[in-house]
Design a protein around this motif. Structure first.
Motif, PDB file in Angstrom:
ATOM      1  N   ASP A  80     -21.032 -51.553  -3.470  1.00  0.00           N
ATOM      2  CA  ASP A  80     -21.213 -52.968  -3.156  1.00  0.00           C
ATOM      3  C   ASP A  80     -22.336 -53.187  -2.145  1.00  0.00           C
ATOM      4  OD1 ASP A  80     -19.205 -53.660  -4.904  1.00  0.00           O
ATOM      5  OD2 ASP A  80     -17.664 -53.901  -3.356  1.00  0.00           O
ATOM      6  N   ARG A  81     -22.562 -52.216  -1.278  1.00  0.00           N
ATOM      7  CA  ARG A  81     -23.646 -52.343  -0.297  1.00  0.00           C
ATOM      8  C   ARG A  81     -25.011 -52.117  -0.930  1.00  0.00           C
ATOM      9  NH1 ARG A  81     -19.789 -49.583   2.995  1.00  0.00           N
ATOM     10  NH2 ARG A  81     -20.809 -47.575   2.566  1.00  0.00           N
ATOM     11  N   GLY A  82     -25.016 -51.546  -2.138  1.00  0.00           N
ATOM     12  CA  GLY A  82     -26.260 -51.339  -2.860  1.00  0.00           C
ATOM     13  C   GLY A  82     -26.561 -49.879  -3.095  1.00  0.00           C
ATOM     14  N   THR A  83     -26.741 -49.506  -4.357  1.00  0.00           N
ATOM     15  CA  THR A  83     -27.118 -48.137  -4.706  1.00  0.00           C
ATOM     16  C   THR A  83     -27.830 -48.152  -6.046  1.00  0.00           C
ATOM     17  OG1 THR A  83     -26.324 -45.857  -4.925  1.00  0.00           O
ATOM     18  CG2 THR A  83     -24.987 -47.554  -5.939  1.00  0.00           C
ATOM     19  N   ASP A  84     -28.591 -47.115  -6.295  1.00  0.00           N
ATOM     20  CA  ASP A  84     -29.308 -46.994  -7.562  1.00  0.00           C
ATOM     21  C   ASP A  84     -28.604 -46.060  -8.532  1.00  0.00           C
ATOM     22  OD1 ASP A  84     -31.609 -48.627  -6.754  1.00  0.00           O
ATOM     23  OD2 ASP A  84     -31.968 -47.009  -5.334  1.00  0.00           O
ATOM     24  N   ALA A  85     -27.589 -45.327  -8.055  1.00  0.00           N
ATOM     25  CA  ALA A  85     -26.822 -44.444  -8.935  1.00  0.00           C
ATOM     26  C   ALA A  85     -25.547 -44.006  -8.227  1.00  0.00           C
ATOM     27  CB  ALA A  85     -27.638 -43.211  -9.336  1.00  0.00           C
ATOM     28  N   LEU A  86     -24.521 -43.756  -9.005  1.00  0.00           N
ATOM     29  CA  LEU A  86     -23.293 -43.117  -8.518  1.00  0.00           C
ATOM     30  C   LEU A  86     -23.217 -41.745  -9.147  1.00  0.00           C
ATOM     31  CD1 LEU A  86     -20.451 -43.030  -7.196  1.00  0.00           C
ATOM     32  CD2 LEU A  86     -19.566 -44.073  -9.303  1.00  0.00           C
ATOM     33  N   VAL A  87     -23.097 -40.731  -8.330  1.00  0.00           N
ATOM     34  CA  VAL A  87     -22.953 -39.350  -8.820  1.00  0.00           C
ATOM     35  C   VAL A  87     -21.590 -38.838  -8.402  1.00  0.00           C
ATOM     36  CG1 VAL A  87     -23.833 -36.985  -8.703  1.00  0.00           C
ATOM     37  CG2 VAL A  87     -25.433 -38.915  -8.713  1.00  0.00           C
ATOM     38  N   VAL A  88     -20.834 -38.300  -9.354  1.00  0.00           N
ATOM     39  CA  VAL A  88     -19.523 -37.734  -9.045  1.00  0.00           C
ATOM     40  C   VAL A  88     -19.570 -36.223  -9.201  1.00  0.00           C
ATOM     41  CG1 VAL A  88     -18.255 -39.831  -9.661  1.00  0.00           C
ATOM     42  CG2 VAL A  88     -18.671 -38.104 -11.420  1.00  0.00           C
ATOM     43  N   VAL A  89     -18.910 -35.549  -8.292  1.00  0.00           N
ATOM     44  CA  VAL A  89     -18.797 -34.091  -8.330  1.00  0.00           C
ATOM     45  C   VAL A  89     -17.329 -33.755  -8.496  1.00  0.00           C
ATOM     46  CG1 VAL A  89     -19.164 -31.938  -7.077  1.00  0.00           C
ATOM     47  CG2 VAL A  89     -20.820 -33.809  -6.858  1.00  0.00           C
ATOM     48  N   GLY A  90     -16.994 -33.102  -9.582  1.00  0.00           N
ATOM     49  CA  GLY A  90     -15.603 -32.751  -9.859  1.00  0.00           C
ATOM     50  C   GLY A  90     -15.393 -32.613 -11.354  1.00  0.00           C
ATOM     51  N   GLY A  91     -14.152 -32.851 -11.777  1.00  0.00           N
ATOM     52  CA  GLY A  91     -13.817 -32.738 -13.183  1.00  0.00           C
ATOM     53  C   GLY A  91     -13.678 -34.095 -13.845  1.00  0.00           C
ATOM     54  N   ASP A  92     -12.873 -34.144 -14.901  1.00  0.00           N
ATOM     55  CA  ASP A  92     -12.729 -35.382 -15.656  1.00  0.00           C
ATOM     56  C   ASP A  92     -12.049 -36.484 -14.850  1.00  0.00           C
ATOM     57  OD1 ASP A  92     -13.977 -34.678 -18.128  1.00  0.00           O
ATOM     58  OD2 ASP A  92     -12.274 -33.382 -18.564  1.00  0.00           O
ATOM     59  N   VAL A 107     -25.457 -49.872 -12.719  1.00  0.00           N
ATOM     60  CA  VAL A 107     -25.474 -48.652 -11.902  1.00  0.00           C
ATOM     61  C   VAL A 107     -25.139 -47.468 -12.806  1.00  0.00           C
ATOM     62  CG1 VAL A 107     -24.435 -47.407  -9.965  1.00  0.00           C
ATOM     63  CG2 VAL A 107     -24.795 -49.884  -9.818  1.00  0.00           C
ATOM     64  N   PRO A 108     -26.057 -46.506 -12.988  1.00  0.00           N
ATOM     65  CA  PRO A 108     -25.771 -45.364 -13.854  1.00  0.00           C
ATOM     66  C   PRO A 108     -24.874 -44.344 -13.168  1.00  0.00           C
ATOM     67  CG  PRO A 108     -27.963 -45.145 -12.932  1.00  0.00           C
ATOM     68  CD  PRO A 108     -27.436 -46.475 -12.456  1.00  0.00           C
ATOM     69  N   LEU A 109     -24.149 -43.604 -14.005  1.00  0.00           N
ATOM     70  CA  LEU A 109     -23.218 -42.582 -13.526  1.00  0.00           C
ATOM     71  C   LEU A 109     -23.782 -41.194 -13.802  1.00  0.00           C
ATOM     72  CD1 LEU A 109     -20.356 -41.803 -12.448  1.00  0.00           C
ATOM     73  CD2 LEU A 109     -19.598 -41.827 -14.841  1.00  0.00           C
ATOM     74  N   GLY A 110     -23.889 -40.392 -12.746  1.00  0.00           N
ATOM     75  CA  GLY A 110     -24.284 -38.999 -12.892  1.00  0.00           C
ATOM     76  C   GLY A 110     -23.083 -38.092 -12.663  1.00  0.00           C
ATOM     77  N   ILE A 111     -23.113 -36.917 -13.273  1.00  0.00           N
ATOM     78  CA  ILE A 111     -21.981 -35.992 -13.212  1.00  0.00           C
ATOM     79  C   ILE A 111     -22.476 -34.588 -12.880  1.00  0.00           C
ATOM     80  CG2 ILE A 111     -20.044 -34.972 -14.482  1.00  0.00           C
ATOM     81  CD1 ILE A 111     -20.269 -37.410 -16.420  1.00  0.00           C
ATOM     82  N   VAL A 112     -21.877 -33.991 -11.851  1.00  0.00           N
ATOM     83  CA  VAL A 112     -22.065 -32.558 -11.596  1.00  0.00           C
ATOM     84  C   VAL A 112     -20.689 -31.929 -11.767  1.00  0.00           C
ATOM     85  CG1 VAL A 112     -22.793 -30.780  -9.969  1.00  0.00           C
ATOM     86  CG2 VAL A 112     -23.968 -32.993 -10.009  1.00  0.00           C
ATOM     87  N   PRO A 113     -20.442 -31.247 -12.892  1.00  0.00           N
ATOM     88  CA  PRO A 113     -19.089 -30.766 -13.191  1.00  0.00           C
ATOM     89  C   PRO A 113     -18.666 -29.597 -12.309  1.00  0.00           C
ATOM     90  CG  PRO A 113     -20.649 -30.034 -14.866  1.00  0.00           C
ATOM     91  CD  PRO A 113     -21.400 -30.968 -13.968  1.00  0.00           C
ATOM     92  N   ALA A 316     -21.185 -49.967 -22.790  1.00  0.00           N
ATOM     93  CA  ALA A 316     -20.660 -50.435 -21.502  1.00  0.00           C
ATOM     94  C   ALA A 316     -21.031 -49.546 -20.329  1.00  0.00           C
ATOM     95  CB  ALA A 316     -19.131 -50.547 -21.575  1.00  0.00           C
ATOM     96  N   LEU A 317     -21.549 -48.359 -20.604  1.00  0.00           N
ATOM     97  CA  LEU A 317     -21.750 -47.389 -19.524  1.00  0.00           C
ATOM     98  C   LEU A 317     -23.148 -46.790 -19.577  1.00  0.00           C
ATOM     99  CD1 LEU A 317     -20.194 -45.926 -17.213  1.00  0.00           C
ATOM    100  CD2 LEU A 317     -19.628 -44.140 -18.878  1.00  0.00           C
TER     101      LEU A 317
END
Length: 321
Positions: A80-92, A107-113, A316-317
């Motif tokens: 909400d404060r502002g970002t160009d991407a969300l990256v998650v580190v973890g599993g499903d 906002v695009p979603l990045g994944i580092v499994p 949608a994503l």
């Protein structure tokens, strides 16, 4: 004298310019880390991802909270404060959290499994088992146009929930439900024990379905609604499912004896089960699922007791993959 640019060329040039501007400005990243991914074995992946993002010149807001609920709240506030991407580190489970935060946004979603299943990453072609390769893929994707894929929207008694891979409402969901109630043993062996216990009492369920507006009663031991090909760490439940075709693959395994189910189960890992006469697969945009006493799971996460109404939301994503 310069000739005017044809409208079609002007439109294409404007699109490319917007993409270039977006990529050039995609320098702020919210990094959400699950420190207990893969039962803590992936603890080093989050700090390494943050290190490489900062080295590449990104402004990183790194989050690692005491619970998934706290992490979700912190990530939502950061977005909400502002970002160009969300990256998650973890599993499903982390991907599921991320999808819920950014579906239908730009906002695009990045994944580092770094989890045990990693089915979303697998379906997107993100490297598994090689942290450096996965981070390199992320860095390259941050400098390229995001990929647009579908997401599933589940409406249930408690509200609505997004998912990206597979919704389960049969044997595997029942096993998950038992495993979540068990306190011992710890680790992945708990799921194996739950599976063996549920296999002993395996019986067909009576489903009441509405598929694209058409009512249908069915009996079966396993039902999955797939946007992605796999679940459970690589089981190819719907090998022909596509993440961007605007359709689910509805997979129903009919009544079967325990012995035949045991013979069938290994085939799911390769997708060979789809040719069996007890397996029915149809493509659908929306499905209502109801069966007594069953809890739906999606992306491996507990959602709600049936009934649920599920629909595909095409495009949608945005994902970095």
């Amino acid at each position: 004298m310069d000739l005017p640019t044809p409208p079609s060329e002007a439109s294409a040039s404007a699109t490319v310019l917007r993409q270039d501007v977006q990529m050039a400005s995609r320098r702020r990243v919210v990094l959400a880390i699950n420190p207990s991914a893969s039962f803590g074995k992936g603890r080093a992946v989050g700090p390494r991802t943050e290190e490489r993002l900062r080295a590449a010149g990104y402004e990183v807001t790194a989050l690692s909270e005491g619970s998934m609920a706290e992490l979700q709240a912190a990530a939502r506030a950061a977005i909400d404060r502002g970002t160009d991407a969300l990256v998650v580190v973890g599993g499903d489970g982390m991907v599921h959290l991320g999808v819920g935060l950014v579906a239908t946004t730009d906002v695009p979603l990045g994944i580092v499994p770094s989890g045990t299943g990693n089915d979303a990453a697998r379906g997107l072609g993100i490297p598994l088992g090689d942290t450096e390769a996965a981070i390199s893929r992320l860095l390259a994707s941050l400098e390229a146009p995001a990929r647009t894929i579908d997401a599933g929207l589940i409406r249930h008694g408690a509200g609505q929930t997004w998912f990206v891979s597979v919704l389960s409402a049969g044997f595997d969901a029942i096993v998950n439900e038992r495993a979540n109630r068990m306190r011992h043993p710890k680790g992945p062996s708990r799921y194996t024990l739950a599976l063996l216990r549920e296999l002993i009492v395996l019986h067909p369920l009576h489903y009441r379905l509405v598929v694209d507006g058409v009512s249908r009663d069915a009996r079966g031991v396993l039902l999955a609604l797939a946007n992605n090909t796999s679940l459970g760490g690589g089981m190819q439940i719907a090998p022909d499912a596509e993440l961007d075709d605007g359709l689910f693959d509805l997979v129903l395994v009919g009544p079967v004896t325990r012995l035949r189910f045991l013979r069938l189960f290994p085939k799911v890992f390769s997708g060979a089960h789809t040719s069996l006469d007890i397996v029915d697969i149809v493509r659908a945009r929306s499905v209502r699922i109801d069966a007594p006493g069953i809890v739906a799971y999606a992306d491996g996460e507990r959602i709600a007791a049936l009934p649920v109404d599920v629909e595909v939301r095409q495009g949608a994503l945005q994902v970095l993959a």
